[in-house]
Design a protein around this motif. Structure first.
Motif, PDB file in Angstrom:
ATOM      1  N   PHE A  84       0.792  -1.227   0.000  1.00 39.78           N
ATOM      2  CA  PHE A  84       0.000   0.000   0.000  1.00 39.78           C
ATOM      3  C   PHE A  84       0.824   1.277   0.000  1.00 39.78           C
ATOM      4  CE2 PHE A  84       0.504  -1.022   4.495  1.00 39.78           C
ATOM      5  CZ  PHE A  84       0.758   0.197   5.091  1.00 39.78           C
ATOM      6  N   ALA A  85       2.131   1.182   0.296  1.00 35.46           N
ATOM      7  CA  ALA A  85       2.927   2.411   0.340  1.00 35.46           C
ATOM      8  C   ALA A  85       4.411   2.100   0.302  1.00 35.46           C
ATOM      9  CB  ALA A  85       2.612   3.210   1.600  1.00 35.46           C
ATOM     10  N   CYS A  86       5.157   3.122  -0.061  1.00 32.81           N
ATOM     11  CA  CYS A  86       6.612   3.122   0.101  1.00 32.81           C
ATOM     12  C   CYS A  86       6.911   4.266   1.051  1.00 32.81           C
ATOM     13  CB  CYS A  86       7.314   3.318  -1.231  1.00 32.81           C
ATOM     14  SG  CYS A  86       9.103   3.347  -1.042  1.00 32.81           S
ATOM     15  N   GLU A  87       7.559   3.960   2.163  1.00 33.27           N
ATOM     16  CA  GLU A  87       7.804   4.949   3.201  1.00 33.27           C
ATOM     17  C   GLU A  87       9.305   5.156   3.367  1.00 33.27           C
ATOM     18  OE1 GLU A  87       8.336   7.209   6.331  1.00 33.27           O
ATOM     19  OE2 GLU A  87       8.821   5.127   6.744  1.00 33.27           O
ATOM     20  N   SER A  88       9.746   6.368   3.156  1.00 31.66           N
ATOM     21  CA  SER A  88      11.174   6.674   3.311  1.00 31.66           C
ATOM     22  C   SER A  88      11.402   7.971   4.070  1.00 31.66           C
ATOM     23  CB  SER A  88      11.846   6.752   1.942  1.00 31.66           C
ATOM     24  OG  SER A  88      11.250   7.770   1.160  1.00 31.66           O
ATOM     25  N   SER A  89      10.343   8.574   4.577  1.00 31.86           N
ATOM     26  CA  SER A  89      10.469   9.882   5.213  1.00 31.86           C
ATOM     27  C   SER A  89      10.905   9.813   6.669  1.00 31.86           C
ATOM     28  CB  SER A  89       9.139  10.635   5.110  1.00 31.86           C
ATOM     29  OG  SER A  89       8.130   9.934   5.818  1.00 31.86           O
ATOM     30  N   ALA A  90      10.932   8.639   7.258  1.00 32.14           N
ATOM     31  CA  ALA A  90      11.234   8.522   8.685  1.00 32.14           C
ATOM     32  C   ALA A  90      12.718   8.284   8.953  1.00 32.14           C
ATOM     33  CB  ALA A  90      10.406   7.406   9.295  1.00 32.14           C
ATOM     34  N   GLY A  91      13.583   8.797   8.121  1.00 33.95           N
ATOM     35  CA  GLY A  91      15.006   8.551   8.362  1.00 33.95           C
ATOM     36  C   GLY A  91      15.769   9.842   8.359  1.00 33.95           C
ATOM     37  N   PRO A  92      17.007   9.814   8.732  1.00 34.92           N
ATOM     38  CA  PRO A  92      17.672   8.632   9.295  1.00 34.92           C
ATOM     39  C   PRO A  92      17.312   8.414  10.757  1.00 34.92           C
ATOM     40  CG  PRO A  92      19.242  10.424   9.044  1.00 34.92           C
ATOM     41  CD  PRO A  92      17.941  10.916   8.492  1.00 34.92           C
ATOM     42  N   PHE A  93      17.530   7.178  11.190  1.00 35.17           N
ATOM     43  CA  PHE A  93      17.246   6.772  12.559  1.00 35.17           C
ATOM     44  C   PHE A  93      18.558   6.329  13.189  1.00 35.17           C
ATOM     45  CE2 PHE A  93      16.215   3.514  15.708  1.00 35.17           C
ATOM     46  CZ  PHE A  93      15.321   4.206  16.507  1.00 35.17           C
ATOM     47  N   TYR A  95      20.087   4.124  16.220  1.00 39.36           N
ATOM     48  CA  TYR A  95      19.810   3.106  17.227  1.00 39.36           C
ATOM     49  C   TYR A  95      20.574   3.432  18.507  1.00 39.36           C
ATOM     50  CZ  TYR A  95      17.490   0.238  13.749  1.00 39.36           C
ATOM     51  OH  TYR A  95      16.607  -0.233  12.809  1.00 39.36           O
ATOM     52  N   PRO A  96      20.164   2.842  19.627  1.00 40.05           N
ATOM     53  CA  PRO A  96      20.850   3.112  20.892  1.00 40.05           C
ATOM     54  C   PRO A  96      22.360   2.830  20.852  1.00 40.05           C
ATOM     55  CG  PRO A  96      18.769   2.036  21.338  1.00 40.05           C
ATOM     56  CD  PRO A  96      18.961   2.025  19.841  1.00 40.05           C
ATOM     57  N   ASN A  97      22.808   1.910  19.992  1.00 37.92           N
ATOM     58  CA  ASN A  97      24.241   1.612  19.896  1.00 37.92           C
ATOM     59  C   ASN A  97      24.988   2.592  18.993  1.00 37.92           C
ATOM     60  OD1 ASN A  97      23.529   0.856  17.315  1.00 37.92           O
ATOM     61  ND2 ASN A  97      24.260  -1.251  17.489  1.00 37.92           N
ATOM     62  N   GLY A  98      24.265   3.572  18.415  1.00 37.85           N
ATOM     63  CA  GLY A  98      24.899   4.580  17.568  1.00 37.85           C
ATOM     64  C   GLY A  98      24.796   4.305  16.080  1.00 37.85           C
ATOM     65  N   ASP A  99      24.377   3.102  15.681  1.00 35.09           N
ATOM     66  CA  ASP A  99      24.223   2.791  14.260  1.00 35.09           C
ATOM     67  C   ASP A  99      23.147   3.684  13.657  1.00 35.09           C
ATOM     68  OD1 ASP A  99      26.078   0.784  14.578  1.00 35.09           O
ATOM     69  OD2 ASP A  99      24.651  -0.866  14.303  1.00 35.09           O
ATOM     70  N   GLN A 100      23.448   4.254  12.481  1.00 29.45           N
ATOM     71  CA  GLN A 100      22.497   5.100  11.772  1.00 29.45           C
ATOM     72  C   GLN A 100      22.015   4.387  10.520  1.00 29.45           C
ATOM     73  OE1 GLN A 100      24.667   8.666  10.944  1.00 29.45           O
ATOM     74  NE2 GLN A 100      24.301   9.506  12.973  1.00 29.45           N
ATOM     75  N   VAL A 101      20.705   4.497  10.266  1.00 32.92           N
ATOM     76  CA  VAL A 101      20.134   3.864   9.080  1.00 32.92           C
ATOM     77  C   VAL A 101      19.010   4.742   8.532  1.00 32.92           C
ATOM     78  CG1 VAL A 101      18.445   2.457  10.336  1.00 32.92           C
ATOM     79  CG2 VAL A 101      19.285   1.679   8.138  1.00 32.92           C
ATOM     80  N   HIS A 102      18.924   4.761   7.220  1.00 37.57           N
ATOM     81  CA  HIS A 102      17.785   5.375   6.538  1.00 37.57           C
ATOM     82  C   HIS A 102      17.192   4.267   5.680  1.00 37.57           C
ATOM     83  CE1 HIS A 102      15.999   9.017   4.206  1.00 37.57           C
ATOM     84  NE2 HIS A 102      15.133   8.036   4.345  1.00 37.57           N
ATOM     85  N   ALA A 103      16.016   3.796   6.091  1.00 37.95           N
ATOM     86  CA  ALA A 103      15.372   2.682   5.400  1.00 37.95           C
ATOM     87  C   ALA A 103      14.344   3.194   4.402  1.00 37.95           C
ATOM     88  CB  ALA A 103      14.694   1.760   6.410  1.00 37.95           C
ATOM     89  N   PHE A 104      14.324   2.578   3.250  1.00 37.54           N
ATOM     90  CA  PHE A 104      13.297   2.793   2.240  1.00 37.54           C
ATOM     91  C   PHE A 104      12.444   1.534   2.270  1.00 37.54           C
ATOM     92  CE2 PHE A 104      16.416   5.854   1.303  1.00 37.54           C
ATOM     93  CZ  PHE A 104      15.808   6.864   0.582  1.00 37.54           C
TER      94      PHE A 104
END
Length: 160
Positions: A84-93, A95-104
């Motif tokens: 129903f959708a492609c969501e990519s606006s919620a990045g980058p994120f 994580y508590p360990n410092g890893d950064q990710v921008h998911a599509f």
């Protein structure tokens, strides 16, 4: 599969916590009362949707099916997934360990599944169906629900 040994884990061995852009899938599981399933994530303690990063030689649909089963114990068939959708606006994120990710992420809804609802891979502390977005919820959940409602209202695939 879990994180250790995954494609992103292997990538992290080379780039550390630097921002990684990744394809992903998330699943909006909807029960007969129109409630949606959320998992309380073990890494943040916040509620989120069953979701995960794609692995090489996989597809968005197979990623959704795999992540749903790994995180919730529920099994869905690819043919029962409704994109129903492609969501990519919620990045980058970060994580508590410092890893950064921008998911599509390709977003799927599913109303039919088998299996027993239970956390399996250590990513989920709790699993519960909700009628409204709870406190301590990742902001991406509200965005995904907004996209789902827009899709239901218009019948058009949503992009954010």
């Amino acid at each position: 599969m879990g994180f250790e040994g995954s494609y992103l884990w292997r990538l992290r061995q080379k780039i550390g916590s630097e921002l990684a852009v990744v394809p992903a899938a998330q699943v909006l599981v909807i029960d007969s009362d129109d409630r949606f399933l959320l998992i309380r994530r073990s890494d943040t303690g916040w509620w989120g949707l069953p979701a995960g990063n794609a692995e090489p030689h996989s597809t968005f649909a197979l990623t959704a099916v795999r992540e749903l089963e790994e995180e919730t114990g529920l099994r869905a068939e690819v043919g029962d997934l409704e994109p129903f959708a492609c969501e990519s606006s919620a990045g980058p994120f970060t994580y508590p360990n410092g890893d950064q990710v921008h998911a599509f992420a390709l977003c799927f809804a599913v109303r039919t599944w088998t299996g027993d609802l239970r956390p399996l891979d250590g990513e989920a502390l709790d699993l519960r169906f909700f009628a409204e977005v709870p406190d301590q919820c990742h902001e991406q959940v509200a965005e995904t629900l907004r996209l789902w409602r827009a899709y239901c209202r218009t019948g058009r695939f949503q992009v954010a």
